[in-house]
Design a protein around this motif. Structure first.
Motif, PDB file in Angstrom:
ATOM      1  N   ASN A 104      84.793 143.282  56.346  1.00  0.00           N
ATOM      2  CA  ASN A 104      84.689 142.023  55.582  1.00  0.00           C
ATOM      3  C   ASN A 104      83.710 142.140  54.405  1.00  0.00           C
TER       4      ASN A 104
ATOM      5  N   CYS B  26      77.946 137.722  59.084  1.00  0.00           N
ATOM      6  CA  CYS B  26      79.354 137.939  58.733  1.00  0.00           C
ATOM      7  C   CYS B  26      80.226 136.935  59.478  1.00  0.00           C
TER       8      CYS B  26
ATOM      9  N   GLU C 255      82.205 139.757  50.776  1.00  0.00           N
ATOM     10  CA  GLU C 255      82.227 138.485  50.055  1.00  0.00           C
ATOM     11  C   GLU C 255      81.563 138.685  48.702  1.00  0.00           C
TER      12      GLU C 255
END
Ligand SMILES: [Zn+2]
Length: 285
Positions: free
Chosen positions: A281, A251, A283
């Protein structure tokens, strides 16, 4: 598995013992130098040095002492084994790894076929599961050479008599472009349906042989072809297990491992393992 890496950098031999609750899959991707099944073996310090993985012993021209940990278990189930560890050329451990060197050379010529064939045969002899037939992953259409042919000839001499070898049991029907650059999930998609059986397998138990086990994409596609044509069970024996934790994506926000997750509407994405408390987070995959 920071312990194994730290041991290497400190110049110390690492020993794993089979009481760890860690998943065998994770364990096999960052495997110790020696793996023993029982803590009591640790007390036999005179023997410890001679207990590496079967492929690593024989590729280095050393004697092999069979024991529980001399075959690397690469799966949470009983399905995937390896003869030892594979270090890529960018890994500092590659230089000292005769098995990695042998696996690479086998792509070009049969120099390592004798040592690797013996290791494969002895590993099959040692498993608590006996296959009916051993079948290798086939060469791609662009490759003239079956790298496993000579090796399997040697292995047959060391396996139980009832095990048959079928070196041309599978055929690869198409080239997969840029396979190495793909991630684990993309690899599985790319090789799907790329293999066909040359026979029907009549409920046979099959041991599928591959050189380096990385994401399992190729072997999964081969296993599907074997099962589709009548095999009752397929297990996998790799000459070596890749030691990059391939599926490990770090990460960028916090340094934890990212995992593939699936959203409520079925979309796959990378999510931080720190979710939800430490890091949120994500993605796109
Ligand atoms: Zn994070």
């Amino acid at each position: 598995m920071g312990d194994v890496e730290a041991s290497y950098h400190a110049g110390i031999v690492s020993v794993g013992v089979g009481w760890s609750p860690t998943s065998p899959f994770e364990f096999s991707s960052a495997a110790p130098d020696i793996f023993v099944g029982r803590p009591s073996t640790l007390l036999r310090t005179d023997r410890l040095g001679s207990l590496p993985y079967v492929g690593e012993s024989l590729a280095a021209g050393r004697p092999y002492y069979g024991h529980w940990g001399s075959i690397l278990r690469c799966d949470d189930g009983p399905g995937v084994y390896a003869l030892g560890r594979y270090f890529t050329t960018s890994d500092p451990r590659h230089a000292g790894s005769r098995l990695s060197e042998a696996v690479l050379r086998l792509k070009e010529d049969d120099g390592p076929a004798e040592a690797l064939g013996r290791a494969l045969g002895k590993a099959v002899d040692r498993l608590d599961w006996t296959p009916d037939i051993v079948v290798p992953v086939p060469p791609k259409p662009s490759q003239a050479r079956n790298r496993f042919a000579a090796l399997l000839g040697v292995a047959a001499q060391h396996m139980p008599d009832e095990v048959e070898v079928e070196r041309d049991g599978l055929r690869c029907t198409r080239e997969v472009e840029g396979y190495k650059a793909l991630g684990p999930l993309e690899r599985r998609e790319a090789v799907k349906g790329a293999f066909e059986s040359e026979f029907t397998w009549g409920r046979a138990k099959i041991l599928l042989v591959d050189d380096v086990y990385t994401t399992g994409g190729t072997t999964a596609a081969c296993a599907e072809a074997l099962l589709g044509d009548g095999a009752s069970e397929v297990r996998i024996m790799a000459l070596a297990k890749d030691q990059r934790t391939f599926a490990r994506k770090v990460c960028p926000a916090c340094g934890r491992t990212m995992r593939v997750r699936i959203s409520g509407v079925g979309v796959k994405f990378w999510g931080c393992s720190g979710y939800p408390d430490a890091c949120r987070n994500t993605e796109d995959l």
